[in-house]
Design an enzyme around this catalytic site. Sequence first.
Site, mmCIF file in Angstrom:
data_model
loop_
_atom_site.group_PDB
_atom_site.id
_atom_site.type_symbol
_atom_site.label_atom_id
_atom_site.label_comp_id
_atom_site.label_asym_id
_atom_site.label_seq_id
_atom_site.Cartn_x
_atom_site.Cartn_y
_atom_site.Cartn_z
ATOM 1 N N GLU A 139 10.840 -12.336 -132.732
ATOM 2 C CA GLU A 139 11.634 -11.509 -133.656
ATOM 3 C C GLU A 139 11.182 -11.708 -135.110
ATOM 4 O OE1 GLU A 139 14.670 -13.395 -131.394
ATOM 5 O OE2 GLU A 139 15.963 -11.641 -131.622
ATOM 6 N N ARG A 151 16.885 -10.810 -140.956
ATOM 7 C CA ARG A 151 17.521 -10.227 -139.775
ATOM 8 C C ARG A 151 18.984 -9.973 -140.156
ATOM 9 N NH1 ARG A 151 18.050 -13.196 -133.991
ATOM 10 N NH2 ARG A 151 18.981 -11.495 -132.867
ATOM 11 N N ARG A 199 28.915 -17.300 -124.189
ATOM 12 C CA ARG A 199 29.683 -16.041 -124.253
ATOM 13 C C ARG A 199 29.919 -15.495 -122.847
ATOM 14 N NH1 ARG A 199 25.856 -13.040 -128.472
ATOM 15 N NH2 ARG A 199 24.821 -15.026 -128.757
ATOM 16 N N ASN A 255 16.687 -15.757 -140.845
ATOM 17 C CA ASN A 255 17.643 -15.386 -139.806
ATOM 18 C C ASN A 255 18.823 -16.342 -139.957
ATOM 19 O OD1 ASN A 255 19.053 -14.875 -137.482
ATOM 20 N ND2 ASN A 255 17.351 -15.249 -136.084
ATOM 21 N N ASN A 315 19.831 -18.114 -125.181
ATOM 22 C CA ASN A 315 21.219 -18.540 -125.301
ATOM 23 C C ASN A 315 22.123 -17.309 -125.415
ATOM 24 O OD1 ASN A 315 22.976 -20.693 -125.291
ATOM 25 N ND2 ASN A 315 23.137 -20.671 -127.517
ATOM 26 N N MET A 329 20.341 -23.970 -120.016
ATOM 27 C CA MET A 329 19.886 -23.695 -118.660
ATOM 28 C C MET A 329 19.077 -24.852 -118.072
ATOM 29 S SD MET A 329 19.944 -21.732 -116.109
ATOM 30 C CE MET A 329 20.454 -20.060 -116.440
ATOM 31 N N HIS A 343 16.052 -9.970 -122.232
ATOM 32 C CA HIS A 343 16.019 -11.028 -123.250
ATOM 33 C C HIS A 343 17.016 -12.085 -122.780
ATOM 34 C CE1 HIS A 343 15.800 -12.546 -127.529
ATOM 35 N NE2 HIS A 343 16.881 -13.173 -127.063
ATOM 36 N N LEU A 344 16.489 -13.161 -122.154
ATOM 37 C CA LEU A 344 17.361 -14.176 -121.565
ATOM 38 C C LEU A 344 17.222 -15.480 -122.336
ATOM 39 C CD1 LEU A 344 16.596 -13.496 -117.772
ATOM 40 C CD2 LEU A 344 18.357 -12.446 -119.224
ATOM 41 N N GLY A 364 13.972 -17.712 -124.210
ATOM 42 C CA GLY A 364 13.880 -19.079 -123.669
ATOM 43 C C GLY A 364 13.882 -19.175 -122.152
ATOM 44 N N ILE A 365 14.888 -18.572 -121.506
ATOM 45 C CA ILE A 365 14.996 -18.674 -120.049
ATOM 46 C C ILE A 365 13.988 -17.728 -119.380
ATOM 47 C CG2 ILE A 365 16.555 -18.360 -118.078
ATOM 48 C CD1 ILE A 365 18.897 -18.941 -120.098
ATOM 49 N N HIS A 412 19.953 -7.404 -130.163
ATOM 50 C CA HIS A 412 18.625 -7.921 -129.785
ATOM 51 C C HIS A 412 17.530 -6.877 -129.998
ATOM 52 C CE1 HIS A 412 20.471 -11.173 -126.957
ATOM 53 N NE2 HIS A 412 20.136 -11.716 -128.114
HETATM 54 P P1 AMP Z 1 16.542 -19.143 -126.749
HETATM 55 O O1 AMP Z 1 17.930 -18.796 -127.207
HETATM 56 O O2 AMP Z 1 15.655 -17.975 -126.550
HETATM 57 O O3 AMP Z 1 15.907 -20.240 -127.589
HETATM 58 O O4 AMP Z 1 16.699 -19.797 -125.281
HETATM 59 C C1 AMP Z 1 17.470 -20.960 -125.061
HETATM 60 C C2 AMP Z 1 17.675 -21.127 -123.563
HETATM 61 O O5 AMP Z 1 16.389 -21.199 -122.926
HETATM 62 C C3 AMP Z 1 18.424 -22.413 -123.207
HETATM 63 O O6 AMP Z 1 19.378 -22.154 -122.194
HETATM 64 C C4 AMP Z 1 17.309 -23.284 -122.646
HETATM 65 O O7 AMP Z 1 17.780 -24.222 -121.693
HETATM 66 C C5 AMP Z 1 16.432 -22.246 -121.968
HETATM 67 N N1 AMP Z 1 15.112 -22.784 -121.661
HETATM 68 C C6 AMP Z 1 14.128 -23.135 -122.508
HETATM 69 N N2 AMP Z 1 13.084 -23.646 -121.818
HETATM 70 C C7 AMP Z 1 13.420 -23.614 -120.510
HETATM 71 C C8 AMP Z 1 12.788 -23.996 -119.286
HETATM 72 N N3 AMP Z 1 11.577 -24.526 -119.278
HETATM 73 N N4 AMP Z 1 13.456 -23.810 -118.124
HETATM 74 C C9 AMP Z 1 14.700 -23.267 -118.125
HETATM 75 N N5 AMP Z 1 15.354 -22.878 -119.237
HETATM 76 C C10 AMP Z 1 14.721 -23.046 -120.411
#
Ligand code: AMP
Length: 413
Positions: free
Chosen positions: A380, A94, A242, A9, A212, A285, A209-210, A329-330, A182
């Site tokens: 993914e 990807r 974004r 990726n 970055n 976050m 899908h929450l 992640g979120i 996504h």
């Molecule tokens: P990703 O792009 O799927 O890796 O997600 C990244 C986002 O997930 C970032 O904003 C991180 O701060 C958030 N994140 C990861 N773990 C946590 C958590 N335990 N609580 C809140 N946000 C999280």
Amino acid sequence: MSRAILTLNAGSSSIKFALYEMAAKGLRRRLSHGQIEGIGSAPHLVARDAAGAILSEHRWAADAKLDHEALLTPLLAWITAHLGEESLAAVGHRVVHGGEHWDRPVRLTPAVIADLAKLIPLAPLHQPHDLAAVEAVARLRPRLPQVACFDTAFHHGMAPTVSRLALPREFAAEGMRRYGFHGLSYEYLAGQLREQAPALAAGRVIAAHLGNGASLCAMHDGHSIDTTMGFTALDGLVMGTRCGNLDPGAVLYLLQEHGLSVSAVEHMLYNESGLLGVSGISNDMRTLLDSSDPHAYEAIDLFVFRIAREIGALTSSLGGLDGLVFSAGIGEHSAPIRAAVCARLAWLGVECDGDANTRHATVVSMPSSRVQVRVIPTDEEAMIATHTMNVLYPVTARSTQEESRVSSPVSRR
Ligand code: AMP
């Protein structure tokens, strides 16, 4: 050692990878994962085993100007040393954009690569990096089969009304329409939901899908009906950096009244907006949730408000709502964000179970909730590896018709 599939990726500042062991009817397990990060500043390769322990590391000189071939050389060398000369069976990529034509994963040939290069204007920040990785592998291992898996493909069946932009018709002819992204994540989530809760999966579900990058997908019977990202991955929700949904007049204002260049506005919308822009603190976050700064609160509040508003819009696209799935992640890790989104959706009959939500249970809604709310970790890479295997080895990978409706048969550990 049986044979393995490598997934790549490739982005502008990092290349994420994973290595999966193949079995007769699917993928057996993930052997390794990692990334090359700091591309353009201080490149650093790290490969980890399933438990997270470091298996291999490589550092380049800071500020070294490296192309994808130079970056992937130590990774492929390590895989050969780790697995043996003949063990790597294929590479799955990807690829962000499949355009109007590519609606499913495809084996990469020079003709396909040339066709995908024509889509660079539609995804200038992502597609060139994806294809650079493909071409680097082709030079380093010319006999290794490669497969492209598209982020747009899952949304390919959206109705014309959903994908149409209200611009003069001639622009549609050159591919200006809503595509959605996504898709690999949503396809994985649809497969997981089918395994976990088949009746719900057959109904009207919104997956969130929450991460970055953030988006929503409205699915009916596991098919994408509508989604919040559109012509580009800028559209829809507030994201880490974004802006999401934005009045096009705001872009004109920035160009005309502030005299900003097109590339300065592009940089602002992709890299300086969203949670980072509104908070002035961070795109992360976790950092915002830990902050007592009122601007951090405002950014989080806007993030949640826009998710709930778009869920309202997608519920209209679906004609009702049976299920809501949080992921990435979120969505997977933040109980407060899930609770805040659910609270705004009480009018839809969403009732969050505070206890289950805090425990990050699989089902985080009350039994009485009209909409069942679930948390499903996305993967993914597993989706890319599964597709790659199914494209290259369709007979062994699919023993029954049912198995061809790819869910991910692989465990992360
Ligand atoms: P990703 O792009 O799927 O890796 O997600 C990244 C986002 O997930 C970032 O904003 C991180 O701060 C958030 N994140 C990861 N773990 C946590 C958590 N335990 N609580 C809140 N946000 C999280």
